[in-house]
Scaffold this motif. Structure first.
Motif, PDB file in Angstrom:
ATOM      1  N   ILE A   5       0.877  -1.172   0.000  1.00  0.00           N
ATOM      2  CA  ILE A   5       0.000   0.000   0.000  1.00  0.00           C
ATOM      3  C   ILE A   5       0.910   1.216   0.000  1.00  0.00           C
ATOM      4  O   ILE A   5       1.720   1.413   0.917  1.00  0.00           O
ATOM      5  N   ALA A   6       0.798   2.022  -1.034  1.00  0.00           N
ATOM      6  CA  ALA A   6       1.625   3.226  -1.178  1.00  0.00           C
ATOM      7  C   ALA A   6       0.929   4.155  -2.165  1.00  0.00           C
ATOM      8  O   ALA A   6      -0.170   3.855  -2.660  1.00  0.00           O
ATOM      9  N   SER A   7       1.576   5.258  -2.468  1.00  0.00           N
ATOM     10  CA  SER A   7       0.996   6.192  -3.440  1.00  0.00           C
ATOM     11  C   SER A   7       1.203   5.659  -4.857  1.00  0.00           C
ATOM     12  O   SER A   7       2.122   4.867  -5.120  1.00  0.00           O
ATOM     13  N   GLU A   8       0.373   6.120  -5.774  1.00  0.00           N
ATOM     14  CA  GLU A   8       0.541   5.738  -7.173  1.00  0.00           C
ATOM     15  C   GLU A   8       1.879   6.234  -7.715  1.00  0.00           C
ATOM     16  O   GLU A   8       2.497   5.587  -8.567  1.00  0.00           O
ATOM     17  N   ILE A   9       2.341   7.378  -7.195  1.00  0.00           N
ATOM     18  CA  ILE A   9       3.648   7.911  -7.611  1.00  0.00           C
ATOM     19  C   ILE A   9       4.757   6.948  -7.224  1.00  0.00           C
ATOM     20  O   ILE A   9       5.683   6.689  -7.998  1.00  0.00           O
ATOM     21  N   ALA A  10       4.661   6.387  -5.996  1.00  0.00           N
ATOM     22  CA  ALA A  10       5.654   5.401  -5.556  1.00  0.00           C
ATOM     23  C   ALA A  10       5.611   4.177  -6.456  1.00  0.00           C
ATOM     24  O   ALA A  10       6.648   3.597  -6.804  1.00  0.00           O
ATOM     25  N   GLY A  11       4.399   3.776  -6.864  1.00  0.00           N
ATOM     26  CA  GLY A  11       4.275   2.638  -7.765  1.00  0.00           C
ATOM     27  C   GLY A  11       4.954   2.884  -9.093  1.00  0.00           C
ATOM     28  O   GLY A  11       5.657   2.006  -9.625  1.00  0.00           O
ATOM     29  N   GLN A  12       4.774   4.073  -9.650  1.00  0.00           N
ATOM     30  CA  GLN A  12       5.431   4.426 -10.906  1.00  0.00           C
ATOM     31  C   GLN A  12       6.949   4.471 -10.738  1.00  0.00           C
ATOM     32  O   GLN A  12       7.706   4.022 -11.604  1.00  0.00           O
ATOM     33  N   MET A  13       7.399   5.007  -9.609  1.00  0.00           N
ATOM     34  CA  MET A  13       8.833   5.150  -9.346  1.00  0.00           C
ATOM     35  C   MET A  13       9.520   3.792  -9.256  1.00  0.00           C
ATOM     36  O   MET A  13      10.656   3.624  -9.722  1.00  0.00           O
ATOM     37  N   TYR A  14       8.825   2.803  -8.677  1.00  0.00           N
ATOM     38  CA  TYR A  14       9.434   1.496  -8.480  1.00  0.00           C
ATOM     39  C   TYR A  14       8.965   0.452  -9.501  1.00  0.00           C
ATOM     40  O   TYR A  14       9.310  -0.735  -9.385  1.00  0.00           O
ATOM     41  N   GLY A  15       8.191   0.881 -10.493  1.00  0.00           N
ATOM     42  CA  GLY A  15       7.785  -0.033 -11.558  1.00  0.00           C
ATOM     43  C   GLY A  15       6.778  -1.070 -11.135  1.00  0.00           C
ATOM     44  O   GLY A  15       6.808  -2.210 -11.630  1.00  0.00           O
ATOM     45  N   LEU A  16       5.859  -0.734 -10.253  1.00  0.00           N
ATOM     46  CA  LEU A  16       4.850  -1.676  -9.786  1.00  0.00           C
ATOM     47  C   LEU A  16       3.540  -1.540 -10.556  1.00  0.00           C
ATOM     48  O   LEU A  16       3.255  -0.496 -11.149  1.00  0.00           O
ATOM     49  N   GLU A  17       2.751  -2.604 -10.505  1.00  0.00           N
ATOM     50  CA  GLU A  17       1.451  -2.652 -11.171  1.00  0.00           C
ATOM     51  C   GLU A  17       0.385  -2.050 -10.238  1.00  0.00           C
ATOM     52  O   GLU A  17       0.339  -2.370  -9.048  1.00  0.00           O
ATOM     53  N   LEU A  18      -0.458  -1.189 -10.787  1.00  0.00           N
ATOM     54  CA  LEU A  18      -1.569  -0.633 -10.012  1.00  0.00           C
ATOM     55  C   LEU A  18      -2.697  -1.661  -9.989  1.00  0.00           C
ATOM     56  O   LEU A  18      -3.406  -1.861 -10.982  1.00  0.00           O
ATOM     57  N   LEU A  19      -2.869  -2.326  -8.846  1.00  0.00           N
ATOM     58  CA  LEU A  19      -3.886  -3.370  -8.730  1.00  0.00           C
ATOM     59  C   LEU A  19      -5.248  -2.793  -8.371  1.00  0.00           C
ATOM     60  O   LEU A  19      -6.276  -3.289  -8.830  1.00  0.00           O
ATOM     61  N   LYS A  20      -5.250  -1.755  -7.523  1.00  0.00           N
ATOM     62  CA  LYS A  20      -6.511  -1.094  -7.163  1.00  0.00           C
ATOM     63  C   LYS A  20      -6.188   0.285  -6.586  1.00  0.00           C
ATOM     64  O   LYS A  20      -5.430   0.390  -5.626  1.00  0.00           O
ATOM     65  N   PRO A  21      -6.766   1.339  -7.161  1.00  0.00           N
ATOM     66  CA  PRO A  21      -6.522   2.685  -6.636  1.00  0.00           C
ATOM     67  C   PRO A  21      -7.463   3.029  -5.481  1.00  0.00           C
ATOM     68  O   PRO A  21      -8.492   2.371  -5.282  1.00  0.00           O
ATOM     69  N   SER A  22      -7.101   4.036  -4.720  1.00  0.00           N
ATOM     70  CA  SER A  22      -7.981   4.644  -3.701  1.00  0.00           C
ATOM     71  C   SER A  22      -8.661   3.618  -2.805  1.00  0.00           C
ATOM     72  O   SER A  22      -9.890   3.529  -2.750  1.00  0.00           O
ATOM     73  N   ILE A  23      -7.862   2.853  -2.073  1.00  0.00           N
ATOM     74  CA  ILE A  23      -8.442   1.821  -1.206  1.00  0.00           C
ATOM     75  C   ILE A  23      -8.607   2.293   0.243  1.00  0.00           C
ATOM     76  O   ILE A  23      -9.009   1.519   1.105  1.00  0.00           O
ATOM     77  N   GLN A  24      -8.315   3.565   0.536  1.00  0.00           N
ATOM     78  CA  GLN A  24      -8.442   4.075   1.900  1.00  0.00           C
ATOM     79  C   GLN A  24      -9.916   4.124   2.323  1.00  0.00           C
ATOM     80  O   GLN A  24     -10.806   4.290   1.502  1.00  0.00           O
ATOM     81  N   ASN A  25     -10.152   3.972   3.633  1.00  0.00           N
ATOM     82  CA  ASN A  25     -11.515   4.000   4.176  1.00  0.00           C
ATOM     83  C   ASN A  25     -12.191   5.335   3.900  1.00  0.00           C
ATOM     84  O   ASN A  25     -13.373   5.397   3.571  1.00  0.00           O
ATOM     85  N   ASN A  26     -11.435   6.421   4.093  1.00  0.00           N
ATOM     86  CA  ASN A  26     -11.965   7.774   3.954  1.00  0.00           C
ATOM     87  C   ASN A  26     -11.391   8.409   2.689  1.00  0.00           C
ATOM     88  O   ASN A  26     -10.188   8.641   2.596  1.00  0.00           O
ATOM     89  N   GLN A  27     -12.264   8.727   1.743  1.00  0.00           N
ATOM     90  CA  GLN A  27     -11.781   9.271   0.474  1.00  0.00           C
ATOM     91  C   GLN A  27     -11.264  10.707   0.631  1.00  0.00           C
ATOM     92  O   GLN A  27     -10.612  11.229  -0.265  1.00  0.00           O
ATOM     93  N   GLY A  28     -11.555  11.329   1.759  1.00  0.00           N
ATOM     94  CA  GLY A  28     -10.993  12.652   2.045  1.00  0.00           C
ATOM     95  C   GLY A  28      -9.775  12.565   2.945  1.00  0.00           C
ATOM     96  O   GLY A  28      -9.383  13.548   3.588  1.00  0.00           O
ATOM     97  N   ASN A  29      -9.168  11.395   3.000  1.00  0.00           N
ATOM     98  CA  ASN A  29      -8.043  11.128   3.893  1.00  0.00           C
ATOM     99  C   ASN A  29      -6.896  12.132   3.682  1.00  0.00           C
ATOM    100  O   ASN A  29      -6.416  12.322   2.570  1.00  0.00           O
ATOM    101  N   THR A  30      -6.458  12.768   4.770  1.00  0.00           N
ATOM    102  CA  THR A  30      -5.413  13.788   4.703  1.00  0.00           C
ATOM    103  C   THR A  30      -4.468  13.632   5.888  1.00  0.00           C
ATOM    104  O   THR A  30      -4.897  13.328   7.002  1.00  0.00           O
TER     105      THR A  30
END
Length: 374
Positions: free
Chosen positions: A253-278
């Motif tokens: 579980i990390a940011s999509e940017i981290a996934g791009q940086m490390y060459g990982l596959e995006l399996l599912k975006p925005s999996i946090q409980n709260n979509q306004g998570n800050t």
């Protein structure tokens, strides 16, 4: 005696109480003036204990003894706050030791964060200081605190609170152990993604790595899918580990940017409980400085383990019209059932009411520290 007679008698007694209270406060003002002349402290814990013992002993019943003690405890607390205001009027304001700046210097600075490139702390550092700042990382939160205190970095960017998971507990403890101060804050929207090795599918995943806070923030998704959870130092470290181990059954579980940086596959975006998570990040420096337009102050203090001690302490804010924004408590190591309190208030260290409130807390609390004005 009927109800009306009782109320009439109470009105008479209350009028007498108010008159006597005002006489008492007038004398307290004179006490403050003698303390100004002698340099004696307003708060005398032993004298107050003796006084409370004496007045409570005057009451007949056990209930009234407790009640009288509470009543006089509150009156003495009010009188101390009045005396602090008189000291301030006579130029005896608390010396805070902070320097006011027109603007926080951010050009040509070195900035440290915990974790590796691609971590949310890294994104927060870029958000506040810009892409051209010299930003580097260390392994642990404490390492970042040391870098700033030693002067190896001008600032550290550290997470302190998340809108879903609450306080980052480690940070509160570190703020009391190091002479670093909060000089700014920045808020970063947190969008967690599930990342796997290239070619992996969501159905392949059995184990998920991430920072404990990220795991908490995605608990619904993880529990609904029956995924094993393993904590690591931060989200970017989790992404790096999944890449290095190359196992389709593992995901991060990390940011999509981290996934791009490390060459990982995006399996599912925005999996946090709260979509306004800050997440709220604080900017730390090893100097006692604040910007002239700063509007929030963080403090911490310890209190004796006695009834009403926190109530009396927070009364310093009430009497000085200072708004409290947040309060958090942490156990004090080695002292069972005693707590250190962290409080955020609105205001600037130049405000008279703020200075008076802090004077009262500083005089009566144990191990009082201003963590920053920002």
């Amino acid at each position: 005696m009927d109800l009306l007679e009782c109320r009439n008698k109470l009105d008479v007694i209350d009028k007498q109480i108010v008159k006597l209270f005002e006489e008492r406060m007038d004398i307290c003002g004179k006490v403050a003036e003698t303390k100004i002349a002698s340099g004696k402290a307003v708060y005398d814990a032993e004298r107050e204990k003796q006084k409370l013992d004496a007045v409570s002993a005057m009451a007949d019943s056990e209930f009234n003894q407790v009640a009288v003690r509470e009543l006089f405890s509150q009156m003495m607390s009010i009188s101390r706050k009045y005396q602090y205001s008189i000291l301030a009027e006579h130029g005896r304001a608390m010396k805070l030791g902070f320097e006011r700046l027109d603007k926080l210097p951010v050009e040509g600075v070195r900035v440290v964060h915990q974790g590796v490139e691609g971590a949310y702390s890294h994104a927060a550092a870029i958000q506040y200081f810009g892409k051209n700042a010299e930003i580097y990382h260390v392994a642990r939160f404490e390492d970042a605190m040391k870098e700033v205190q030693l002067g190896n970095a001008d600032y550290a960017v550290m997470p302190i609170e998340n809108s879903s998971a609450g306080a980052v507990i480690d940070m509160y403890d570190l703020l009391t152990r190091y002479d670093n101060y909060i000089v700014a804050e920045t808020f970063l929207p947190v969008n967690h993604a599930l990342l796997g090795v290239p070619g992996a599918k969501l159905s392949d995943v059995k184990t998920v790595f991430s920072h404990p806070q990220a795991l908490m923030q995605c608990s619904t998704f993880l529990n609904d899918n029956g995924l094993k959870q393993i904590s690591v130092e931060n989200t970017a470290v989790a992404a790096k580990r999944v890449v290095e181990e190359g196992d389709k059954s593992q995901a991060a579980i990390a940011s999509e940017i981290a996934g791009q940086m490390y060459g990982l596959e995006l399996l599912k975006p925005s999996i946090q409980n709260n979509q306004g998570n800050t997440t709220r990040f604080v900017i730390l420096a090893n100097r006692k400085v604040y910007q002239k337009d700063a509007g929030k102050i963080s403090i911490c203090f310890e209190l004796p383990h006695t009834s009403g001690s926190l109530y009396n302490m927070l009364g310093n804010f009430i009497f000085n019209h200072v708004n409290m924004m947040m309060i958090e408590s942490r156990p004090i190591p080695g002292r069972n059932w005693e707590y250190r309190f962290f409080v955020d208030i609105e205001g600037n260290l130049q405000d008279a009411g703020v200075k008076n409130a802090l004077r009262g807390i500083g005089a009566e609390a144990q191990n009082f520290k201003i963590l920053g004005n920002y």
